[in-house]
Design a protein around this motif. Sequence first.
Motif, mmCIF file in Angstrom:
data_model
loop_
_atom_site.group_PDB
_atom_site.id
_atom_site.type_symbol
_atom_site.label_atom_id
_atom_site.label_comp_id
_atom_site.label_asym_id
_atom_site.label_seq_id
_atom_site.Cartn_x
_atom_site.Cartn_y
_atom_site.Cartn_z
ATOM 1 N N LYS A 231 7.654 -10.322 10.819
ATOM 2 C CA LYS A 231 6.846 -9.162 11.134
ATOM 3 C C LYS A 231 5.531 -9.277 10.378
ATOM 4 N N LYS A 232 4.432 -9.096 11.088
ATOM 5 C CA LYS A 232 3.126 -9.206 10.463
ATOM 6 C C LYS A 232 2.922 -8.000 9.545
ATOM 7 N N LEU A 233 2.415 -8.285 8.373
ATOM 8 C CA LEU A 233 2.191 -7.246 7.377
ATOM 9 C C LEU A 233 0.945 -6.450 7.740
ATOM 10 N N GLU A 234 1.123 -5.154 7.864
ATOM 11 C CA GLU A 234 0.001 -4.277 8.195
ATOM 12 C C GLU A 234 -0.936 -4.156 6.999
ATOM 13 N N PRO A 235 -2.244 -4.003 7.242
ATOM 14 C CA PRO A 235 -3.182 -3.821 6.133
ATOM 15 C C PRO A 235 -2.836 -2.567 5.318
ATOM 16 N N ILE A 236 -3.033 -2.665 4.020
ATOM 17 C CA ILE A 236 -2.682 -1.564 3.127
ATOM 18 C C ILE A 236 -3.815 -0.550 3.005
ATOM 19 N N GLY A 237 -5.027 -0.940 3.379
ATOM 20 C CA GLY A 237 -6.203 -0.078 3.241
ATOM 21 C C GLY A 237 -6.027 1.333 3.776
ATOM 22 N N PRO A 238 -5.581 1.501 5.031
ATOM 23 C CA PRO A 238 -5.415 2.858 5.564
ATOM 24 C C PRO A 238 -4.411 3.705 4.769
ATOM 25 N N LEU A 239 -3.370 3.076 4.241
ATOM 26 C CA LEU A 239 -2.381 3.824 3.460
ATOM 27 C C LEU A 239 -2.920 4.200 2.075
ATOM 28 N N LEU A 240 -3.842 3.413 1.556
ATOM 29 C CA LEU A 240 -4.403 3.712 0.233
ATOM 30 C C LEU A 240 -5.192 5.019 0.246
ATOM 31 N N ALA A 241 -5.767 5.369 1.407
ATOM 32 C CA ALA A 241 -6.547 6.599 1.501
ATOM 33 C C ALA A 241 -5.694 7.832 1.194
ATOM 34 N N SER A 242 -4.413 7.774 1.536
ATOM 35 C CA SER A 242 -3.532 8.924 1.288
ATOM 36 C C SER A 242 -2.485 8.631 0.208
ATOM 37 N N ALA A 243 -2.674 7.550 -0.530
ATOM 38 C CA ALA A 243 -1.701 7.177 -1.558
ATOM 39 C C ALA A 243 -1.721 8.175 -2.714
ATOM 40 N N ASN A 244 -0.570 8.313 -3.358
ATOM 41 C CA ASN A 244 -0.391 9.269 -4.444
ATOM 42 C C ASN A 244 -0.161 8.505 -5.752
ATOM 43 N N VAL A 245 -1.089 8.688 -6.699
ATOM 44 C CA VAL A 245 -1.033 7.981 -7.972
ATOM 45 C C VAL A 245 0.237 8.346 -8.747
ATOM 46 N N GLU A 246 0.619 9.620 -8.729
ATOM 47 C CA GLU A 246 1.817 10.050 -9.470
ATOM 48 C C GLU A 246 3.081 9.412 -8.895
ATOM 49 N N LYS A 247 3.157 9.330 -7.573
ATOM 50 C CA LYS A 247 4.305 8.649 -6.966
ATOM 51 C C LYS A 247 4.270 7.160 -7.292
ATOM 52 N N GLY A 248 3.075 6.598 -7.357
ATOM 53 C CA GLY A 248 2.922 5.194 -7.730
ATOM 54 C C GLY A 248 3.385 4.944 -9.150
ATOM 55 N N LYS A 249 3.150 5.922 -10.026
ATOM 56 C CA LYS A 249 3.606 5.795 -11.416
ATOM 57 C C LYS A 249 5.130 5.737 -11.470
#
Length: 173
Positions: free
Chosen positions: A54-72
């Motif tokens: 499966k081709k990996l989708e670009p992460i750029g669009p998801l970064l716009a709505s990414a949550n730093v606290e969830k990332g922590k």
Amino acid sequence: MSSFEINKIAGAILTVALVAMVIGIIGDALVKPKDHKSSVVVADAPAPVKKEEKKLEPIGPLLASANVEKGKKVANLCKACHTFNQGGKHKIGPALWEIVDRTMGGGDGYKYSSGMMAMKKKWGYEELNKFFVKPRKYIKGTKMAFVGIKKAKDRANLIAYLRSLSASPKPLP
């Protein structure tokens, strides 16, 4: 039940086991299963179908709505081997302060694997995304034993958190 009866039962069980073993040995000697050739001709089997990756989708669009606290929270998977604070010491893995846009294998004071040193790229958002899916697949010969993060949203949150680990975070794509 007397001991004589128990001896008869045990003798019968042993006799059956011995007869079965002897029949097996005689049967193998008569049939020779290792030398047996099949008379059935099998047509050429089709080549095994390779599982399409499966081709990996670009992460750029998801970064716009990414949550730093969830990332922590996702980064808790990394705490055993990495530090996140400014000036943090290297552990089994390198310190991750200002990892975004750092040259792969370019952290001071850490001995990187030959696979990492051979990459000659910078840790951009897409590179981090590809690495976090399956580190050993993205960089052959890496020392990192982590299996990867399947969910794209979790990877985006983690990348957003790693981006925040800087005095001047790099702009989003």
